[in-house]
Design a protein around this motif. Structure first.
Motif, short mmCIF file in Angstrom:
data_model
loop_
_atom_site.label_atom_id
_atom_site.label_comp_id
_atom_site.label_asym_id
_atom_site.label_seq_id
_atom_site.Cartn_x
_atom_site.Cartn_y
_atom_site.Cartn_z
N GLY A 51 81.70 -47.89 -32.70
CA GLY A 51 80.83 -46.72 -32.59
C GLY A 51 81.12 -45.71 -33.68
N LYS A 52 82.42 -45.54 -33.97
CA LYS A 52 82.82 -44.62 -35.04
C LYS A 52 82.26 -45.06 -36.38
CE LYS A 52 87.20 -43.71 -35.05
NZ LYS A 52 87.30 -42.35 -34.52
N PHE A 53 82.32 -46.37 -36.64
CA PHE A 53 81.82 -46.88 -37.91
C PHE A 53 80.32 -46.64 -38.05
CE2 PHE A 53 85.43 -50.20 -37.63
CZ PHE A 53 86.34 -49.26 -38.10
N ALA A 54 79.58 -46.79 -36.96
CA ALA A 54 78.15 -46.50 -37.01
C ALA A 54 77.90 -45.04 -37.37
CB ALA A 54 77.50 -46.85 -35.67
N SER A 55 78.71 -44.15 -36.79
CA SER A 55 78.58 -42.72 -37.11
C SER A 55 78.89 -42.45 -38.57
CB SER A 55 79.50 -41.89 -36.21
OG SER A 55 79.05 -41.90 -34.87
N TYR A 56 79.91 -43.12 -39.11
CA TYR A 56 80.25 -42.94 -40.52
C TYR A 56 79.11 -43.40 -41.42
CZ TYR A 56 85.16 -41.78 -39.59
OH TYR A 56 86.32 -41.18 -39.18
N TYR A 57 78.48 -44.52 -41.06
CA TYR A 57 77.32 -44.96 -41.85
C TYR A 57 76.23 -43.89 -41.86
CZ TYR A 57 78.56 -49.88 -42.75
OH TYR A 57 79.12 -51.03 -43.23
N LEU A 80 71.78 -49.19 -37.97
CA LEU A 80 70.32 -49.31 -37.98
C LEU A 80 69.74 -48.86 -36.65
CD1 LEU A 80 67.74 -50.28 -39.43
CD2 LEU A 80 68.17 -52.55 -38.43
N MET A 81 70.35 -49.26 -35.56
CA MET A 81 69.87 -48.84 -34.25
C MET A 81 69.99 -47.33 -34.08
SD MET A 81 68.47 -49.62 -31.43
CE MET A 81 68.57 -51.41 -31.25
N GLY A 82 71.10 -46.76 -34.54
CA GLY A 82 71.26 -45.30 -34.48
C GLY A 82 70.21 -44.58 -35.30
N VAL A 131 75.14 -38.59 -27.09
CA VAL A 131 75.16 -39.80 -27.90
C VAL A 131 74.18 -40.82 -27.30
CG1 VAL A 131 76.60 -41.65 -28.83
CG2 VAL A 131 77.57 -39.38 -28.46
N PRO A 132 73.28 -41.40 -28.08
CA PRO A 132 72.35 -42.42 -27.57
C PRO A 132 73.05 -43.77 -27.39
CG PRO A 132 71.98 -42.12 -29.90
CD PRO A 132 73.04 -41.11 -29.52
N TYR A 133 74.04 -43.79 -26.52
CA TYR A 133 74.90 -44.96 -26.39
C TYR A 133 74.16 -46.17 -25.83
CZ TYR A 133 75.30 -44.05 -21.36
OH TYR A 133 75.03 -43.88 -20.03
N VAL A 134 73.14 -45.94 -25.00
CA VAL A 134 72.39 -47.07 -24.45
C VAL A 134 71.67 -47.82 -25.57
CG1 VAL A 134 70.49 -47.74 -22.93
CG2 VAL A 134 72.15 -46.02 -22.17
N ALA A 135 71.15 -47.09 -26.55
CA ALA A 135 70.50 -47.74 -27.68
C ALA A 135 71.50 -48.57 -28.48
CB ALA A 135 69.85 -46.69 -28.59
N PHE A 136 72.70 -48.02 -28.68
CA PHE A 136 73.73 -48.77 -29.38
C PHE A 136 74.09 -50.05 -28.62
CE2 PHE A 136 75.11 -44.71 -31.58
CZ PHE A 136 74.79 -45.16 -32.84
N ARG A 137 74.28 -49.92 -27.31
CA ARG A 137 74.65 -51.09 -26.52
C ARG A 137 73.51 -52.09 -26.39
NH1 ARG A 137 77.91 -48.16 -21.46
NH2 ARG A 137 79.80 -47.61 -22.64
N ALA A 138 72.27 -51.62 -26.56
CA ALA A 138 71.13 -52.52 -26.44
C ALA A 138 71.12 -53.57 -27.56
CB ALA A 138 69.83 -51.73 -26.46
#
Length: 781
Positions: A83-89, A109-111, A134-141
């Motif tokens: 999750g952290k890496f997605a935020s860094y991107y 991309l999902m974020g 945090v849109p965590y459901v989208a990340f987990r989807a």
């Protein structure tokens, strides 16, 4: 069906009467296929049962992966990393990770799709997603989607490989109702991407191989290239994707070896024709995946343009390609006679000294020089200050104000004790093969010990007489007479050195852990003109140079993941599911997520792997004794199709025994998927292995002897029947076996659901009831 007396054939032997009949060629040569092409029944309309099963299985896959995906609404286990890496991107901030970028880019991309700006950094397990918006459901989807699609992909592999409907259903359901696959695909983790890409690679290769008799057509090229793209996605997610390359590579090698056969049934190939086949596979399965792999790194570099937490893993030249880089913004040129603080790149310890001496004898009985201690110290201190002096001073050459440069011979004077750094041929405290570092007085340093105090300043990737600077001037300090490099490590010295780090001379000069840098210049006034910063432009470095540097760092740090972890496990434990991993707990509700497979499904699949090995061994032994228990088509399918699945399992499992890094149960998931394929295939083999008897008139072909006149009875020849023909059209026995297995698997899946979905909470009795093999579950008391 045949009688027992007709279920085996004698091979060889002098008492076997030979017939002189014209025998039609068999339908498949022994090594004609890696994966069989078969049609369950003629006509597209007759495949409605497969299509119906595929639809039901796909629906159940989405239900099991997406149900309750919003729970828990907190950071779980390794979501702190990915999750952290997605935020860094999304912040375009440079970071470092040991895995390739493809899987992490999917999360980013999902974020981006949902408008997330990357403000939350997933710092701690248990941090609330709701409070931090945090849109965590989208990340987990994203992993849930890929995990759900993995199940029908397994079904399609079995279908395309020519297996019966119950065999395909069983293989798919072993993944569908597996708690480990469900648990791993409902969280922000990479394994769903890895397993899905691995299964798609196998499916695409099956489709490609089915077109082997129509090479170089449009569909042939399509499935070849899709196999390459899928393989690229596997290795671009995690480097264990190389095991998938090996699996399919073995099949390709066998295929090419068969094409070389001058007696092949379809006719011999000329060497130029074989060269075309070889070049096409090389292009589709090596070149295309490699360029796609490079493409994801190009995207990675193009997005991450700002300085971030990954800077320290890269060279100064690399860091100069990032905007807002502290190292390049704060670097200051170093002059002779400056007082500097030197810091080790990896351990972050300062080069330090104090008045205390080395003991006369160490614990192992070795004798020291009893010189002044030189150690590593992690905090800022005046004893970290060293004055940089020129190694040789000519009478008419005053070095004051001159820049220190790459390749210069220098001396280091410890400011507090007024002594000079020295290394000599005395063993260091912990490493008998490494040299001791100490200091000597100025008189000794200018007298008989002069040469022992000389060090060469060797800037990493330095050019000529490049100017030496703070922060960006990472260097190795090489002792000039003995050519050892100043080095430190993480094991602290005993109490006589106040638990500080050991400094010694490392004979392996090329080792990357020999690198230091100058952190500050304490003697430089704050208002010095040298501290004035000029605007600096971001430098450009060729892509391949950045790529190779990052690859070296990734491999190095991946192999360095050797520290212990409370939930690490050994490969020998995985097939038997001897332990899992605690992902998340909630004390007030007694809820927990414990990563664990479906024990019944795993034990069945592992047992079937052993049975397969036993069947192969028994068949080989019987062949050696002249007993042929299998017809040619059945043996070809058993060795080539089921054998390919078994090879895939072994290739994704056995290499872990050679690894010294941290390992966890999730590393077995690709191998478990392959074991599910073996289970479905072998169950069909067990229930359809009996060959057709010679005395069954509907199942033989009659061939008259040569010469036109019959000198005896016509010769009967076996023919291989389809699965439905062999089982009388309804396959009740096979369905019954699948039903029994699936009933047990469904019960195991349901029993362990509270540990997979994290709800409901279990009381003490419920927790203890699920500690089958002593699983280290929480709330057991």
């Amino acid at each position: 069906m045949s009688t027992s007396s007709s279920s085996v054939r004698q091979r060889g032997g002098h008492n076997i009467k030979k017939t002189s009949s014209t025998v039609a060629p068999t339908r498949d040569a022994p090594l004609d296929s890696i994966l069989e092409t078969a049609k369950p029944a003629s006509g597209t309309g007759s495949e409605w049962d497969y299509k119906l099963a595929l639809g039901v299985i796909t629906t159940l896959a989405f239900v099991t992966r997406f149900w309750g995906i919003g729970h828990p609404n907190e950071v779980v286990f390794d979501e702190v990393h990915f999750g952290k890496f997605a935020s860094y991107y999304l912040q375009r901030t440079y970071f470092f990770d040991v895995h390739p970028p493809f899987g992490k880019l999917l999360f980013a991309l999902m974020g981006w799709f949902v408008g997330y700006d990357g403000h939350f950094l997933f710092d701690n397990i248990g941090d609330s997603y709701i409070d931090n918006k945090v849109p965590y459901v989208a990340f987990r989807a994203m992993p849930a989607l890929l995990g759900a699609l993995t199940v029908p992909t397994v079904f399609l592999i079995m279908w395309e490989s020519g297996y019966s409907l119950p065999a395909a259903v069983l293989a798919a359901c072993l993944v569908l109702f597996d708690n480990a696959h469900i648990g791993q695909t409902r969280l922000i983790l990479l394994d769903a991407t890895l397993v899905f890409a691995m299964s798609v690679s196998v499916l695409c290769y099956v489709r490609f191989y089915k077109l082997r008799h129509d090479p170089f057509g449009r569909k042939w090229w399509k499935w070849l290239l899709l196999t390459g793209v899928a393989l690229s996605c596997v290795i671009s997610t995690k480097y264990v994707g190389a095991f998938t390359f090996f699996s399919i590579g073995c099949a390709v090698v066998i295929d090419l070896w068969a094409l070389m056969d001058i007696n092949r049934r379809q006719g011999a190939l000329t060497l130029p024709e074989f060269g075309k086949h070889f070049a096409a596979r090389l292009f589709g399965l090596i070149v295309v995946p490699f360029f796609f792999y490079l493409f994801w790194f190009q995207v990675h570099f193009a997005i991450l343009t700002r300085s971030g937490p990954g800077d320290d893993f890269m060279s100064p030249e690399f860091q100069e390609t990032l905007s807002d880089n502290i190292m390049t913004m704060q670097s200051v040129g170093i002059d002779y006679y400056d007082t500097i603080a030197i810091k080790h790149k990896e351990t972050k310890n300062y080069l330090h000294s104090h008045y205390d001496k080395y003991p006369l004898r160490y614990d192992d009985g070795r004798v020291s020089s009893q010189g002044q201690q030189v150690t590593g110290y992690p905090f800022e201190d005046i004893n970290n200050h060293w004055q940089i002096l020129p190694g040789h001073i000519a009478p008419d050459d005053d070095k004051s104000g001159q820049h220190v440069r790459n390749g210069d011979l220098i001396k280091l004077r410890h400011v507090v004790t007024d002594s000079i750094l020295l290394s000599h041929d005395v063993a260091s405290p912990y490493y008998p093969t490494n040299q001791e570092f100490t200091t000597v007085s100025l008189d000794e340093a200018n007298g008989g010990r002069f040469n022992d105090t000389l060090f060469e300043l060797r800037i990493e990737q330095g050019k000529g007489k490049q100017e030496f600077k703070t922060m960006s001037g990472q260097f190795k300090l090489i002792h000039n007479p003995t050519k050892v490099a100043m080095w430190t490590h993480t094991t602290p010295l005993p109490d006589w050195a106040f638990k500080q780090a050991e400094i010694n001379g490392n004979k392996n000069v090329a080792q990357s852990s020999n690198i230091w840098f100058v952190d500050t210049i304490p003697s430089l006034p704050e208002n010095s003109d040298r501290r004035k910063k000029e605007p600096r432009k971001v430098k450009r470095v060729p892509f391949l140079k950045k790529y190779f540097e990052l690859q070296r760092a990734m491999f190095y740090h991946n192999n360095a993941l050797t520290s212990s972890h409370p939930y690490a496990s050994h490969p020998i434990q995985w097939p038997f599911l001897l332990r899992g991993v605690s992902f998340w707990t909630q004390n007030d509700t007694r809820r927990q997520i414990y990563f664990l497979g479906n024990p019944i499904g795993w034990w069945i699949a592992s047992s079937v792997l052993a049975v397969f090995a036993g069947i192969i061994g028994a068949d080989q032994l019987s062949l050696r004794r002249g007993v042929d228990a299998l017809d040619e088509r059945t043996r070809s399918r058993l060795y080539n199709s089921t054998g390919f699945f078994f090879l895939t399992w072994a290739a994704h499992y056995l290499p872990f025994f050679l690894m010294g890094r941290q390992l966890f149960l999730h590393h077995y998931l690709p191998a478990h998927l392959a074991s599910a394929l073996v289970t479905g295939a072998l169950l069909e083999f067990i229930f359809t292995v009996d060959p057709v008897a010679l005395d069954e008139p509907n199942n033989v072909a009659i061939t008259e002897p040569k010469g036109g006149k019959k000198k005896g009875a016509a010769v009967a020849h076996r023919r291989s029947l389809s699965v439905k023909e062999r089982m009388g059209g309804n396959m009740l026995g096979l369905w019954a076996a699948v039903g029994v297995v699936m009933a047990a698997v469904l019960w195991g899946w349901y029993f362990f659901l509270p540990l997979t979905y994290g709800k409901p909470g279990l009381d003490v009795a419920g927790v203890n009831a699920r500690k089958w093999l002593g699983y280290d579950l929480h709330f057991a008391k």
